[in-house]
Every structure is written in structure tokens, then in C-alpha cells.
Design a protein around this motif. Structure first.
Motif, mmCIF file in Angstrom:
data_model
loop_
_atom_site.group_PDB
_atom_site.id
_atom_site.type_symbol
_atom_site.label_atom_id
_atom_site.label_comp_id
_atom_site.label_asym_id
_atom_site.label_seq_id
_atom_site.Cartn_x
_atom_site.Cartn_y
_atom_site.Cartn_z
ATOM 1 N N LEU A 84 -7.956 -6.859 14.200
ATOM 2 C CA LEU A 84 -8.837 -5.940 13.488
ATOM 3 C C LEU A 84 -8.116 -5.166 12.388
ATOM 4 N N PHE A 85 -6.788 -5.251 12.362
ATOM 5 C CA PHE A 85 -5.988 -4.314 11.594
ATOM 6 C C PHE A 85 -5.495 -4.884 10.275
ATOM 7 N N VAL A 86 -5.328 -3.973 9.303
ATOM 8 C CA VAL A 86 -4.823 -4.293 7.980
ATOM 9 C C VAL A 86 -3.515 -3.536 7.789
ATOM 10 N N ASN A 87 -2.545 -4.178 7.159
ATOM 11 C CA ASN A 87 -1.252 -3.561 6.905
ATOM 12 C C ASN A 87 -1.333 -2.728 5.620
ATOM 13 N N PHE A 88 -1.113 -1.421 5.720
ATOM 14 C CA PHE A 88 -1.190 -0.529 4.567
ATOM 15 C C PHE A 88 0.160 0.074 4.191
ATOM 16 N N GLY A 89 1.168 -0.019 5.046
ATOM 17 C CA GLY A 89 2.424 0.678 4.822
ATOM 18 C C GLY A 89 3.411 -0.087 3.967
#
Length: 161
Positions: free
Chosen positions: A22-27
Motif C-alpha cells: 500500500l505504501f509509496v516511498n517519499f524519503g
């Protein structure tokens, strides 16, 4: 630090738990790991702010924000504070904002989505308790491994392949 490649970790340790994708990498760090510390809150990031102000010592802050997509629970100022205080990353079952700056911050950040609205500040929530989302219960002291392939949870620190 050994590079983190979650598919290789899954192959070497088939017992690890894998969060639903479900997750997106933003860092600014695409891969990160560390011992878990938790916050549970809903549309109020007061305890997230409190946690990132403390020494992170390489830990990953796992935030159960109830999956809300109505506001952001982490933005540029808190992310920069977390990076400066030695946190390895933040996994947020909720949203972030200031994504262009987050992408340049020396911190692993995975979240559900971006949202421009800030959260409330009512001082509500709980810290250091098991949280459950994306099909996995995550307990303080477990280890999280994350990269662009996904997020894994292990009961202890693993020797990486």
C-alpha cells in the motif's frame, strides 16, 4: 551498512512478515531499517512531533494513523527533525506533505499518499504499543526493513544476505 534488498531478505528469511503493498516511498533514503518504535494516532500528529524530537538511535518510527487520507501526519519540518535526531525512517499508515523536500531529506519515509492539509494538534494518541495495519501487527522492538519493493517485519535484527 549492508544494502537492504527486501526480495533477498524474503528469500533468506521466509518467516518475515510482509506488509500489504500500500505504501509509496517519499524519503531521500530509498532503503532503510531499524528497530521499531510506534505511535498510534488519528488526524493528530502531536505524538509524531514528540517522538521525532527525541533521539532516534537508528530506529524506525511506525505510525498507525488509521489509514486516514484526509490530512498529512508528517511534513518537511518533522522529517528534517527526525533525520537530525538520528531516526532511520518513518512508516506512516497515513499521508505526508511537502513531498519535494521529503525526497531530499536524509530519512526513509513510506506512507500511503500525499495530502496538502496539516493534521490537528490535540495531544491525542498512544505510544509504544503494538499497531496493526496492512495485514501485519508490528510491535515495538521488532525490526523493520523497507525499500522500493516493500516493507518487512522481523522479530529481531537479521543478518542481511
Amino acid at each position: 551498512m549492508t544494502s537492504i534488498v527486501t526480495p533477498d531478505i524474503c528469500d533468506a528469511y521466509p518467516e518475515v512478515a510482509v506488509l500489504e503493498p500500500l505504501f509509496v516511498n517519499f524519503g531521500g533514503l530509498e532503503a532503510f531499517c531499524g528497530p521499531v518504535r510506534t505511535v498510534k494516532c488519528f488526524e493528530d500528529n502531536s505524538l509524531v512531533k514528540q517522538a521525532v524530537a527525541e533521539p532516534g538511535d537508528g530506529a524506525v518510527l511506525v505510525v498507525d494513523a488509521g489509514g486516514s487520507t484526509r490530512c498529512a501526519m508528517l511534513g518537511d519540518m518533522l522529517a528534517e527533525q527526525a533525520a537530525g535526531n538520528g531516526w532511520s525512517g518513518v512508516i506512516l499508515y497515513g499521508c505526508v506533505r511537502d513531498v519535494d523536500i521529503l525526497a531530499e531529506t536524509d530519512l526513509g519515509i513510506q506512507a500511503l499518499a500525499a495530502h496538502p492539509r496539516k493534521s490537528e494538534k490535540r495531544g491525542e494518541g498512544q505510544r509504544d504499543l503494538p499497531v496493526s495495519f496492512a495485514g501485519v501487527t508490528i510491535t515495538p522492538g521488532q525490526w523493520v526493513y523497507a525499500d522500493n519493493n516493500g516493507i518487512l517485519v522481523a522479530d529481531q535484527r537479521l543478518t542481511l544476505p
